[in-house]
Design a protein around this motif. Sequence first.
Motif, mmCIF file in Angstrom:
data_model
loop_
_atom_site.group_PDB
_atom_site.id
_atom_site.type_symbol
_atom_site.label_atom_id
_atom_site.label_comp_id
_atom_site.label_asym_id
_atom_site.label_seq_id
_atom_site.Cartn_x
_atom_site.Cartn_y
_atom_site.Cartn_z
ATOM 1 N N PHE A 121 0.848 -1.195 0.000
ATOM 2 C CA PHE A 121 0.000 0.000 0.000
ATOM 3 C C PHE A 121 0.886 1.248 0.000
ATOM 4 C CE2 PHE A 121 -3.978 1.907 2.335
ATOM 5 C CZ PHE A 121 -4.229 2.693 1.222
ATOM 6 N N PRO A 122 1.681 1.464 -1.056
ATOM 7 C CA PRO A 122 2.652 2.567 -1.099
ATOM 8 C C PRO A 122 2.095 3.951 -0.756
ATOM 9 C CG PRO A 122 3.023 1.090 -2.928
ATOM 10 C CD PRO A 122 1.744 0.637 -2.276
ATOM 11 N N PRO A 123 0.871 4.332 -1.204
ATOM 12 C CA PRO A 123 0.377 5.666 -0.852
ATOM 13 C C PRO A 123 0.233 5.891 0.647
ATOM 14 C CG PRO A 123 -0.886 4.773 -2.688
ATOM 15 C CD PRO A 123 -0.042 3.646 -2.141
ATOM 16 N N MET A 124 0.190 4.812 1.425
ATOM 17 C CA MET A 124 0.044 4.947 2.871
ATOM 18 C C MET A 124 1.351 5.382 3.526
ATOM 19 S SD MET A 124 -2.184 4.724 5.298
ATOM 20 C CE MET A 124 -2.099 4.748 7.105
ATOM 21 N N VAL A 125 2.469 5.228 2.830
ATOM 22 C CA VAL A 125 3.773 5.570 3.417
ATOM 23 C C VAL A 125 3.847 7.049 3.794
ATOM 24 C CG1 VAL A 125 6.259 5.662 3.052
ATOM 25 C CG2 VAL A 125 4.970 3.662 2.295
ATOM 26 N N PRO A 126 3.598 7.991 2.856
ATOM 27 C CA PRO A 126 3.646 9.407 3.258
ATOM 28 C C PRO A 126 2.539 9.782 4.226
ATOM 29 C CG PRO A 126 2.860 9.181 0.993
ATOM 30 C CD PRO A 126 3.383 7.847 1.407
ATOM 31 N N VAL A 127 1.375 9.151 4.100
ATOM 32 C CA VAL A 127 0.270 9.434 5.016
ATOM 33 C C VAL A 127 0.664 9.048 6.439
ATOM 34 C CG1 VAL A 127 -2.092 8.819 5.641
ATOM 35 C CG2 VAL A 127 -1.493 9.152 3.245
ATOM 36 N N ASP A 128 1.234 7.866 6.590
ATOM 37 C CA ASP A 128 1.666 7.386 7.898
ATOM 38 C C ASP A 128 2.750 8.289 8.466
ATOM 39 O OD1 ASP A 128 1.479 5.468 9.999
ATOM 40 O OD2 ASP A 128 3.312 4.530 9.303
ATOM 41 N N GLY A 129 3.659 8.721 7.609
ATOM 42 C CA GLY A 129 4.727 9.617 8.050
ATOM 43 C C GLY A 129 4.184 10.940 8.553
ATOM 44 N N LEU A 130 3.191 11.482 7.860
ATOM 45 C CA LEU A 130 2.593 12.756 8.272
ATOM 46 C C LEU A 130 1.863 12.623 9.609
ATOM 47 C CD1 LEU A 130 1.185 14.072 4.870
ATOM 48 C CD2 LEU A 130 3.077 15.043 6.193
ATOM 49 N N ILE A 131 1.182 11.492 9.797
ATOM 50 C CA ILE A 131 0.477 11.270 11.062
ATOM 51 C C ILE A 131 1.466 11.229 12.220
ATOM 52 C CG2 ILE A 131 -0.849 9.587 12.400
ATOM 53 C CD1 ILE A 131 -2.150 8.740 9.742
ATOM 54 N N THR A 132 2.531 10.464 12.033
ATOM 55 C CA THR A 132 3.541 10.343 13.085
ATOM 56 C C THR A 132 4.175 11.689 13.400
ATOM 57 O OG1 THR A 132 4.024 8.082 12.382
ATOM 58 C CG2 THR A 132 5.676 9.178 13.752
ATOM 59 N N ALA A 133 4.505 12.454 12.348
ATOM 60 C CA ALA A 133 5.119 13.766 12.536
ATOM 61 C C ALA A 133 4.170 14.728 13.249
ATOM 62 C CB ALA A 133 5.542 14.345 11.189
ATOM 63 N N ALA A 134 2.896 14.697 12.867
ATOM 64 C CA ALA A 134 1.916 15.598 13.471
ATOM 65 C C ALA A 134 1.717 15.301 14.949
ATOM 66 C CB ALA A 134 0.584 15.484 12.731
ATOM 67 N N VAL A 135 1.599 14.022 15.289
ATOM 68 C CA VAL A 135 1.410 13.645 16.692
ATOM 69 C C VAL A 135 2.641 14.002 17.517
ATOM 70 C CG1 VAL A 135 1.047 11.701 18.260
ATOM 71 C CG2 VAL A 135 -0.263 11.842 16.141
ATOM 72 N N ALA A 136 3.825 13.766 16.934
ATOM 73 C CA ALA A 136 5.064 14.103 17.637
ATOM 74 C C ALA A 136 5.163 15.616 17.850
ATOM 75 C CB ALA A 136 6.268 13.607 16.840
ATOM 76 N N PHE A 137 4.779 16.391 16.833
ATOM 77 C CA PHE A 137 4.818 17.852 16.927
ATOM 78 C C PHE A 137 3.884 18.364 18.020
ATOM 79 C CE2 PHE A 137 3.142 22.036 15.677
ATOM 80 C CZ PHE A 137 4.324 22.769 15.625
ATOM 81 N N LEU A 138 2.745 17.701 18.157
ATOM 82 C CA LEU A 138 1.771 18.107 19.168
ATOM 83 C C LEU A 138 2.135 17.606 20.560
ATOM 84 C CD1 LEU A 138 -1.518 17.469 17.154
ATOM 85 C CD2 LEU A 138 -0.492 19.686 17.730
ATOM 86 N N GLY A 139 3.211 16.818 20.630
ATOM 87 C CA GLY A 139 3.673 16.325 21.918
ATOM 88 C C GLY A 139 2.824 15.213 22.489
ATOM 89 N N LYS A 140 2.110 14.514 21.629
ATOM 90 C CA LYS A 140 1.260 13.427 22.094
ATOM 91 C C LYS A 140 2.050 12.122 22.161
ATOM 92 C CE LYS A 140 -2.257 16.184 22.206
ATOM 93 N NZ LYS A 140 -2.835 16.641 23.491
ATOM 94 N N SER A 141 1.424 11.079 22.687
ATOM 95 C CA SER A 141 2.106 9.811 22.887
ATOM 96 C C SER A 141 2.226 9.007 21.605
ATOM 97 C CB SER A 141 1.357 8.970 23.927
ATOM 98 O OG SER A 141 0.107 8.548 23.411
ATOM 99 N N SER A 142 3.204 8.101 21.587
ATOM 100 C CA SER A 142 3.383 7.210 20.453
ATOM 101 C C SER A 142 2.172 6.312 20.280
ATOM 102 C CB SER A 142 4.637 6.346 20.655
ATOM 103 O OG SER A 142 5.787 7.138 20.754
ATOM 104 N N ARG A 143 1.562 5.928 21.388
ATOM 105 C CA ARG A 143 0.396 5.051 21.319
ATOM 106 C C ARG A 143 -0.749 5.733 20.589
ATOM 107 N NH1 ARG A 143 -1.592 1.836 26.572
ATOM 108 N NH2 ARG A 143 0.520 1.026 26.262
ATOM 109 N N LEU A 144 -0.931 7.045 20.808
ATOM 110 C CA LEU A 144 -1.974 7.788 20.115
ATOM 111 C C LEU A 144 -1.697 7.805 18.614
ATOM 112 C CD1 LEU A 144 -4.472 9.573 20.009
ATOM 113 C CD2 LEU A 144 -3.009 11.553 20.497
ATOM 114 N N ALA A 145 -0.437 8.015 18.243
ATOM 115 C CA ALA A 145 -0.068 8.038 16.829
ATOM 116 C C ALA A 145 -0.420 6.710 16.172
ATOM 117 C CB ALA A 145 1.426 8.321 16.674
ATOM 118 N N ILE A 146 -0.172 5.617 16.879
ATOM 119 C CA ILE A 146 -0.455 4.288 16.339
ATOM 120 C C ILE A 146 -1.955 4.090 16.173
ATOM 121 C CG2 ILE A 146 -0.349 1.818 16.839
ATOM 122 C CD1 ILE A 146 2.381 2.478 18.242
ATOM 123 N N LYS A 147 -2.743 4.504 17.157
ATOM 124 C CA LYS A 147 -4.198 4.359 17.070
ATOM 125 C C LYS A 147 -4.758 5.150 15.898
ATOM 126 C CE LYS A 147 -5.253 3.349 21.918
ATOM 127 N NZ LYS A 147 -5.973 3.820 23.134
#
Length: 203
Positions: A121-147
């Motif tokens: 599912f290649p299109p999911m790669v940048p989407v997943d990266g953006l989600i992780t970056a956004a959650v990290a930027f907001l200072g939220k937990s890794s578990r939230l990013a995964i959910k």
Amino acid sequence: MSDGLQIIVGVLIGYVIGMFPSADLVARLASRGSVDLRAAGSGNPGGLNAARVLGRKWGLLVIVMDAAKGALAGFIGLALGDAAAYAAGTAVIAGHCWPVYNGFRGGKGVAAAGGSFFSVFPPMVPVDGLITAAVAFLGKSSRLAIKVALVVWVVAAALWWAADLPLWWGPEPSVGLIVYAVLGAAMIQARFTLSARAGGSGL
């Protein structure tokens, strides 16, 4: 090769590759056999726990190796056919989470799933990266990013399939994409739920 045979072969390939004990091998290398990640830190044989117990570079190595398992399984499956790609991409997560060689006690499957995006599912790669970056930027937990990523994975798969959007170099969109996303997300969520019930931190 029929779709049915592709699925059987893809499941076998994915599960066997998923069982490769990345975290165990890295822990032995880093500690000369003195550290068992299942008995240290959160008890999870995964990249984040390896980073806590062994150090960041070792944790990163585990994550890269686990992601490589997911990508490799998907690419091998893709070489056999679209149905095999979806089957292998799903089964590699199962093999990582529930390896038969270790009494079905494995990791959470997050990195393996992320790696499978590259081939299935290649299109999911940048989407997943953006989600992780956004959650990290907001200072939220890794578990939230995964959910959040799990929900987006399933929703994106449904949208790609319904709109018949191209998966770049991946397989053709089909119901297999939905099955791959739903089962993959369900397995990861199940591992986190089981870990929480057992009193583990999950990561």
